[in-house]
Enzyme design. Structure first.
Site, PDB file in Angstrom:
ATOM      1  N   THR A  39      -1.052   3.161   0.684  1.00  0.00           N
ATOM      2  CA  THR A  39      -1.923   2.511  -0.294  1.00  0.00           C
ATOM      3  C   THR A  39      -3.269   2.147   0.303  1.00  0.00           C
ATOM      4  OG1 THR A  39      -0.047   1.609  -1.523  1.00  0.00           O
ATOM      5  CG2 THR A  39      -2.151   0.499  -1.816  1.00  0.00           C
ATOM      6  N   SER A  57       3.959   6.458   1.712  1.00  0.00           N
ATOM      7  CA  SER A  57       5.054   6.171   2.643  1.00  0.00           C
ATOM      8  C   SER A  57       6.433   6.302   2.016  1.00  0.00           C
ATOM      9  CB  SER A  57       4.894   4.786   3.281  1.00  0.00           C
ATOM     10  OG  SER A  57       5.268   3.753   2.407  1.00  0.00           O
ATOM     11  N   THR A  90       3.225   0.550   2.548  1.00  0.00           N
ATOM     12  CA  THR A  90       4.095  -0.625   2.637  1.00  0.00           C
ATOM     13  C   THR A  90       5.564  -0.312   2.373  1.00  0.00           C
ATOM     14  OG1 THR A  90       3.705  -1.190   0.296  1.00  0.00           O
ATOM     15  CG2 THR A  90       2.232  -2.182   1.942  1.00  0.00           C
ATOM     16  N   ASP A  91       5.852   0.730   1.591  1.00  0.00           N
ATOM     17  CA  ASP A  91       7.222   0.932   1.115  1.00  0.00           C
ATOM     18  C   ASP A  91       8.227   1.159   2.229  1.00  0.00           C
ATOM     19  OD1 ASP A  91       6.444   0.522  -1.466  1.00  0.00           O
ATOM     20  OD2 ASP A  91       6.512   2.630  -2.075  1.00  0.00           O
TER      21      ASP A  91
END
Length: 333
Positions: free
Chosen positions: A13, A59, A92-93
């Site tokens: 992101t 990610s 972030t995932d």
């Protein structure tokens, strides 16, 4: 020790773009190159940085091949005498999985004690008020801090260890927590305030989870892997039975992590299926689906617990265990 900070871009992101500045959900991740991201942070212009684009992906699509490449580039740069540390921009995932993976494979006898700092963003680069530039600035500050070492994550001014970090919110800028352990520190007005000690080295409890194999053995096993073991996560829940476990067995699964309820509890039907899998040679680990706390072992346990690892990190540990055993058949099961 040198003063160079190497910044490795992997997408996410933080490198995402949307057609409108007010769109912080319908963006496409991994669109902005790492050089352009660094250019959005004028405060870094006097810092000696080396930038390298390792991957450019969302990610959620992080792959074993990308992990191999990232670990190799980290090992290369950390071995350079003029490099003080590494910053990695990441989505972030799956950040917590990559952080734990790197902590496990980049052990002290391989590259020494230097910091590897993962950072990220919850808003794309095109947002009206993107959080990526500040997170990137904070990450470089942490990487340059005297005594910094180990794999850590920096987001929203908070520093988390790779062992403890987990994403717990879908959209807040402070989406990460360190659970019961608490954060390592916070970045306040351009200064790092530590709340507890840095990790003992790049690997501590992570090494116990992979059975104390030599870091070079683990790193080499990862780099040589052409096909990774099949390890899946199943959940205990109301009405949980063994059907998923039986299906996984039929498709050649090598390892299973069960995210149990409470203190790693598992329904009788699911437990029986897991025991059958274990008897068939499949490695099984028992974690908890609770966001905080860890599985506390008891004398009546029939399935091994994950030694405090969350389900996703237990899966990474199990992947690495299986890789090492396949690469080194003489290691005892």
């Amino acid at each position: 020790m040198g003063q160079t900070i190497v910044v490795l871009g992997t997408g996410g992101t933080i490198a995402g773009t949307a057609s409108r500045g007010d769109d912080t959900v319908g963006y496409t991740a991994g669109q902005v190159g790492i050089e352009d991201l660094l250019a959005t942070v004028p405060a870094l212009k006097n810092t000696h940085l080396v930038a390298e684009q390792v991957a450019q992906i969302d990610s959620k699509d992080m792959s074993f091949a990308a992990w191999q490449h990232l670990a190799a580039r980290c090992a290369y740069w950390l071995a350079q005498s003029d490099v003080q540390g590494i910053v990695i921009t990441h989505g972030t995932d799956t950040l917590e999985e990559t952080a734990y993976f790197l902590q496990a494979v980049l052990a002290p006898d391989l590259i020494g004690s230097k910091p590897v700092v993962l950072t990220c963003a919850m808003r794309p680069a095109t947002a009206l008020a993107p959080d990526g530039p500040q997170n990137l600035l904070d990450a470089v500050l942490v990487a340059r801090h005297p005594g910094a070492r180990g794999v850590v994550a920096v987001c929203a001014g908070v520093v988390h260890s790779a062992l403890d970090v987990q994403k717990t919110h879908t959209w807040r800028l402070d989406a990460f927590t360190s659970g019961d352990a608490g954060p390592l520190g916070v970045v306040e007005a351009g200064n790092l305030r530590l709340m507890r000690n840095w990790p003992v080295a790049l690997v501590d409890i992570a090494q116990a989870a992979i059975e104390n194999v030599a870091s070079s053995t683990l790193f080499n096993a990862v780099q040589r892997a052409k096909q990774w073991p099949r390890v899946h996560i199943v959940f205990n829940h109301v009405g949980a039975d063994g059907s998923l476990v039986h299906a996984l067995l039929a498709h050649g699964v090598n390892g299973i992590v069960v995210a149990g309820t409470g203190n790693g509890t598992v329904s009788n039907d699911l437990q029986n299926a897991l025991l059958q899998a274990q008897e068939a040679g499949v490695r099984v680990l028992r974690a908890t689906r609770c966001a905080n706390g860890r599985v506390l072992p008891t004398a009546n346990d029939v399935l091994p617990d994950s030694q405090g690892l969350s389900p996703v990190k237990a899966r990474v540990a199990l992947l690495l265990q299986l890789l090492v055993r396949r690469d080194n058949p003489t290691i005892n099961p």
